[in-house]
Design a protein around this motif. Sequence first.
Motif, PDB file in Angstrom:
ATOM      1  N   PRO A 321       0.705  -1.223   0.060  1.00  0.00           N
ATOM      2  CA  PRO A 321      -0.055  -0.154  -0.099  1.00  0.00           C
ATOM      3  C   PRO A 321       0.969   1.175   0.028  1.00  0.00           C
ATOM      4  N   GLU A 322       2.042   1.277   0.703  1.00  0.00           N
ATOM      5  CA  GLU A 322       2.646   2.433   0.826  1.00  0.00           C
ATOM      6  C   GLU A 322       3.355   2.843  -0.454  1.00  0.00           C
ATOM      7  N   THR A 323       3.566   1.670  -1.271  1.00  0.00           N
ATOM      8  CA  THR A 323       4.330   1.901  -2.909  1.00  0.00           C
ATOM      9  C   THR A 323       3.004   2.764  -3.578  1.00  0.00           C
ATOM     10  N   VAL A 324       1.828   2.175  -3.531  1.00  0.00           N
ATOM     11  CA  VAL A 324       0.802   2.872  -4.357  1.00  0.00           C
ATOM     12  C   VAL A 324       0.785   4.234  -3.754  1.00  0.00           C
ATOM     13  N   LYS A 325       0.612   4.565  -2.593  1.00  0.00           N
ATOM     14  CA  LYS A 325       0.668   6.136  -2.130  1.00  0.00           C
ATOM     15  C   LYS A 325       1.838   6.752  -2.621  1.00  0.00           C
ATOM     16  N   HIS A 326       2.866   6.367  -2.592  1.00  0.00           N
ATOM     17  CA  HIS A 326       4.351   6.918  -3.194  1.00  0.00           C
ATOM     18  C   HIS A 326       4.154   7.251  -4.904  1.00  0.00           C
ATOM     19  N   ILE A 327       3.671   6.377  -5.348  1.00  0.00           N
ATOM     20  CA  ILE A 327       3.360   6.586  -6.971  1.00  0.00           C
ATOM     21  C   ILE A 327       2.346   7.674  -7.100  1.00  0.00           C
ATOM     22  N   ALA A 328       1.282   7.591  -6.190  1.00  0.00           N
ATOM     23  CA  ALA A 328       0.247   8.856  -6.480  1.00  0.00           C
ATOM     24  C   ALA A 328       0.721  10.325  -6.246  1.00  0.00           C
ATOM     25  N   GLN A 329       1.732  10.097  -5.134  1.00  0.00           N
ATOM     26  CA  GLN A 329       2.067  11.509  -4.600  1.00  0.00           C
ATOM     27  C   GLN A 329       3.469  11.985  -5.838  1.00  0.00           C
ATOM     28  N   THR A 330       3.876  11.150  -6.449  1.00  0.00           N
ATOM     29  CA  THR A 330       4.960  11.563  -7.353  1.00  0.00           C
ATOM     30  C   THR A 330       4.791  11.535  -8.895  1.00  0.00           C
ATOM     31  N   PHE A 331       3.915  10.725  -9.266  1.00  0.00           N
ATOM     32  CA  PHE A 331       3.573  10.579 -10.742  1.00  0.00           C
ATOM     33  C   PHE A 331       2.798  11.509 -11.398  1.00  0.00           C
ATOM     34  N   GLY A 332       3.453  12.251 -12.352  1.00  0.00           N
ATOM     35  CA  GLY A 332       2.874  13.400 -12.763  1.00  0.00           C
ATOM     36  C   GLY A 332       1.812  13.340 -13.747  1.00  0.00           C
ATOM     37  N   GLY A 333       1.583  12.212 -14.400  1.00  0.00           N
ATOM     38  CA  GLY A 333       0.787  11.864 -15.717  1.00  0.00           C
ATOM     39  C   GLY A 333       1.416  11.281 -16.829  1.00  0.00           C
ATOM     40  N   VAL A 334       0.594  10.624 -17.720  1.00  0.00           N
ATOM     41  CA  VAL A 334       0.946  10.045 -18.992  1.00  0.00           C
ATOM     42  C   VAL A 334       1.018  11.122 -20.294  1.00  0.00           C
ATOM     43  N   GLU A 335       2.034  11.019 -20.868  1.00  0.00           N
ATOM     44  CA  GLU A 335       2.002  12.041 -21.791  1.00  0.00           C
ATOM     45  C   GLU A 335       0.693  12.183 -22.985  1.00  0.00           C
ATOM     46  N   HIS A 336       0.328  13.202 -23.318  1.00  0.00           N
ATOM     47  CA  HIS A 336      -1.045  13.559 -23.910  1.00  0.00           C
ATOM     48  C   HIS A 336      -2.045  13.369 -23.108  1.00  0.00           C
ATOM     49  N   ARG A 337      -2.080  13.367 -21.676  1.00  0.00           N
ATOM     50  CA  ARG A 337      -3.420  13.141 -20.995  1.00  0.00           C
ATOM     51  C   ARG A 337      -3.412  14.050 -19.903  1.00  0.00           C
ATOM     52  N   ILE A 338      -3.928  15.165 -20.487  1.00  0.00           N
ATOM     53  CA  ILE A 338      -3.998  16.295 -19.438  1.00  0.00           C
ATOM     54  C   ILE A 338      -2.707  16.769 -18.798  1.00  0.00           C
ATOM     55  N   GLU A 339      -1.733  16.756 -19.829  1.00  0.00           N
ATOM     56  CA  GLU A 339      -0.218  16.718 -19.523  1.00  0.00           C
ATOM     57  C   GLU A 339      -0.238  18.200 -19.551  1.00  0.00           C
ATOM     58  N   PHE A 340       0.349  18.687 -18.414  1.00  0.00           N
ATOM     59  CA  PHE A 340       0.810  20.007 -18.236  1.00  0.00           C
ATOM     60  C   PHE A 340       2.095  20.304 -19.206  1.00  0.00           C
TER      61      PHE A 340
END
Length: 480
Positions: A321-340
């Motif tokens: 579970p802590e791995t999932v939370k870490h990804i959620a807090q650090t992953f900025g999104g996939v290219e072309h998908r509401i990508e800043f």
Amino acid sequence: MGIYMDIKVKEYIDSLKGKKVAFVGMGVANVPCAKWLASKGIDVYACDKRDKEFIGMEDCLEMEKLGIHFSLGDNYLAILPDMDIVFRSHGILPFQNGWIGECIERGQKVTTEMEVFFGLCPAKIIAVTGSNGKTTTTTLISKMLEADGNHVYLGGNIGKALMPELENITENDIAVVELSSFQLLTMGNMVHKPDIAVVTNIESTHLDHHISLDEYVDAKRNILIYQSRDAKTVLNADCDYSIGGRVYHDMRFDVRGNLYQFSIKHPVESGAYMKENGDIVYRENGSETYVMNKNDIIIPGMHNVENYCTAVTAVWGMVKPETVKHIAQTFGGVEHRIEFVREYKGVRYYNDSIATSPSRVISGLKAFNSKIIMLCGGSDKGNDMREMVPYILEKVKLLVLNGATADKIYESVVSDENYENSGLEIVKTDTMENALQIARDKAKSGDIVSLCPACPAFDQFKTFEYRGRKFKELVNGFDD
């Protein structure tokens, strides 16, 4: 390489020696697969109606060095009667292309990269399909598994061919595969695969390529109806899988193994769901485990909360579970998908080129808390644009239309009874480049400009990826 794979791959390659193998449609999957087989001494032919410049000169030069023969232009299919095996591009569908039936009648084998991969892959396969959310969910699953120390091969419809990786994949690895309806359409009897099947949702789309909604849904069903009894199936508890109008379309009746579900609306018996306070928990055997709160997810939109619930359900027991939370807090999104992309003169620019349907546009618009400037339009795949109009009237201040569907979208918007009082400004132009220039000229500090096409890119670009990268290139090229 594992011994198991060495034997299976060697046997497969040996079976092709002395035969002529054609690849029809030289795209992101067939080009690397053709190179791979040619590098093993197989007699390979590359067939495409388009020229080498469209395919890519660098790729074509490499293929020539490997001894691959080319059959291009209007008569590109003329060599097929001389072939033994034909790999069709996943986007070339049997009912639209009579030559496929002719090959079969001649006794030739017609297959695809994914069919071969599923037949030979020794690793655990997690396969993801659905109308929306496939790529983000596939990416999240891969990142979660990798972060917990697994060796992952990511590919399929996400833009990477996996067949060339067969000589490297071992039974200790995990393959995470995104599958489109086009890839699944002819993938019957997938050798009790995948081990974990995920269907994010089903909506009415791609009706320009499928002969009916029934065929589209049935193609998606192929991902789970060949699973083994101990396999895992992940379905969306918030989705009506019976949209085709026939009860058997509800995929819950097709599950061969163990059914898990996810939801952002209510509890589920087995799987991840979001509570009213935003907490995401995993429930199984009557007990719940806290994973994270939706606010831990840094990529915007409730559809991405749903994507996380999907991914968590798929990997539970394989990832902490802590791995999932870490990804959620650090992953900025996939290219072309509401990508800043960039902030320029106080205006934030987003690339949502993947939004090739009205439903995806709706998800993108919901991600923003203020009215935006929206670039919309492209090629027509038969979607009813009226579905997104209420959200455009609510969430958009300036709509810049371009491409082949500009008039169609315009008529859908202005014919809505709420248009006159919405305050929405609409501008029509010809190309995406000109649409961006108009948006840039009209935008003020604090505004958001988002590329939300609602349509495929084929009227102006090779794929939605090319469109998105061009958009980013133009935005990043703005002079200060």
